[in-house]
Enzyme design. Structure first.
Site, PDB file in Angstrom:
ATOM      1  N   GLN A 111       0.840  -1.207   0.000  1.00  0.00           N
ATOM      2  CA  GLN A 111       0.000   0.000   0.000  1.00  0.00           C
ATOM      3  C   GLN A 111       0.878   1.263   0.000  1.00  0.00           C
ATOM      4  O   GLN A 111       0.495   2.291   0.563  1.00  0.00           O
ATOM      5  CB  GLN A 111      -0.944   0.009   1.211  1.00  0.00           C
ATOM      6  CG  GLN A 111      -2.180  -0.852   1.044  1.00  0.00           C
ATOM      7  CD  GLN A 111      -3.128  -0.339  -0.048  1.00  0.00           C
ATOM      8  OE1 GLN A 111      -3.195   0.847  -0.341  1.00  0.00           O
ATOM      9  NE2 GLN A 111      -3.858  -1.255  -0.655  1.00  0.00           N
ATOM     10  N   SER A 112       2.035   1.176  -0.633  1.00  0.00           N
ATOM     11  CA  SER A 112       2.994   2.285  -0.574  1.00  0.00           C
ATOM     12  C   SER A 112       2.448   3.604  -1.130  1.00  0.00           C
ATOM     13  O   SER A 112       2.002   3.669  -2.285  1.00  0.00           O
ATOM     14  CB  SER A 112       4.249   1.906  -1.366  1.00  0.00           C
ATOM     15  OG  SER A 112       5.041   3.045  -1.584  1.00  0.00           O
TER      16      SER A 112
END
Ligand code: PLP
Length: 340
Positions: free
Chosen positions: A77-78
């Site tokens: 989920q960067s």
């Protein structure tokens, strides 16, 4: 102004200066210091965030090298990879990422936006963020680069190894935040005593630490770890401050013990929300109508709230909390964040 920075090649990606807002309701609720929130989450690119400033320098370098594609790695989920993907698209570069399997790998939050941007995404079946620094990831990037070259691209790899050129370039972007902050505080007639933020890889804190030392501000930087232990975070920030200062010839040098960070708000680990962090999300939304994210800013704010309780910040202090973005991830974390 820091002349060495002003001369560097840069592309324009965000909307600056980002606003700063008086969080007076939150301050009253906490019965603590005067609070202001620096809205880096409103920097504009792909729902905003702290990474846009450094990307303005890094992608100028990528452009100089003639890149037609960008490659990087972080957690699934960067926020960083989302910003890089968006910046790449804006500059006509194809985004490609190998993402370490985090808590959420469904097509939601940042991965949904990556999908819309048409990024090449490979989710790696490993869950160790330390792999970002080792041979494993270098080999992966080599493979991805070879694949992109075979399809006619010139890839630019945004590495995380420190000190490498990307980290140095990145640090410079954040010193600018410091300059901007000083001007804004002056026009608001406030003199902050502390600037507080989340510490992940530590580059954002390093930029502010370097800026505050070079420009001799009255305020001190306080970080809240979301990934590393205190000792590792102090070491990492000091290394980045010193390396960036050398690179720019600023003559600043720090030792790890001069870096103030707290690691007691991480909870079970990186990317796993804490109860206190979720409570902080609700409190800030319900007092200031500002949404914090579940991975970084919520933990940093839970730290701020606890440090007020513990008397680290006094009622006559003025604290600027840097909202570093990441709000898109909230949608992937709906199960954890929503009131049951
Ligand atoms: C929303 C948000 N806040 C804070 C950070 C931490 O920044 P740094 O890695 O510079 O410590 C990140 C890094 O990814 C982020 O995405």
């Amino acid at each position: 102004m820091i002349p060495a920075i002003e001369k560097l090649p840069r592309v324009s990606l965000g909307f600056y200066p980002t606003p700063i807002t008086n969080a007076s309701h939150l301050s009253s609720r906490l019965e603590g210091p005067a609070l202001y929130i620096k809205r880096e989450d409103l920097s504009g690119l792909a729902l905003g965030g702290n990474k846009c400033r450094k990307l303005e320098f890094i992608l100028a370098e990528a452009q100089r090298q003639g890149a037609t594609a960008v490659i990087s790695t972080a957690s699934s989920q960067s926020n960083f990879c989302l910003q890089l993907a968006a910046a790449g698209r804006k500059l006509g570069m194809k985004p490609a990422f190998a993402l370490i399997k985090g808590v959420h790998v469904e097509t939601q939050g940042n991965l949904l936006l990556q999908n819309i941007l048409g990024s090449d995404i490979e989710i790696l079946e490993v869950a160790d963020m330390n792999l970002l620094k080792g041979n494993f990831i270098n080999d992966k990037w080599d493979q991805m680069s070879a694949h992109l070259r075979a399809t006619g691209h010139r890839p630019f790899v945004m590495r995380h190894n420190i000190p490498d050129i990307s980290a140095l370039l990145g640090g410079r972007g954040l010193i600018k935040t410091k300059n901007e902050l000083d001007k804004q505080c002056k026009s608001l007639g406030i003199e902050p005593t502390y600037v507080m933020l989340a510490n992940g890889g530590g580059g954002t804190q390093a930029g502010l630490e370097l800026g505050s030392r070079y420009l001799k501000t009255k305020w001190k930087v306080v970080g809240v770890c979301v990934l590393n232990s205190k000792a590792v975070a102090q070491q990492t920030v000091a290394e980045q401050v010193n390396a960036t200062s050398d690179f720019l010839g600023l003559g600043v040098s720090v030792t790890p013990d001069e870096i103030e960070v707290y690691d007691e708000y991480i909870g079970e680990g990186y990317g796993i929300p804490t109860e206190e962090g979720i409570e902080a999300i609700r409190t800030v939304a319900r007092t200031e109508a500002i949404f914090l994210d579940p991975v970084y800013t919520s933990k940093a704010m839970s730290g701020l709230m606890d440090l007020v309780q513990r008397g680290r910040f006094k009622p006559d202090d003025t604290v600027v909390f840097v909202h570093t973005g990441g709000v898109a991830a909230t949608f992937a974390y709906s199960q954890e964040v929503a009131t049951k």
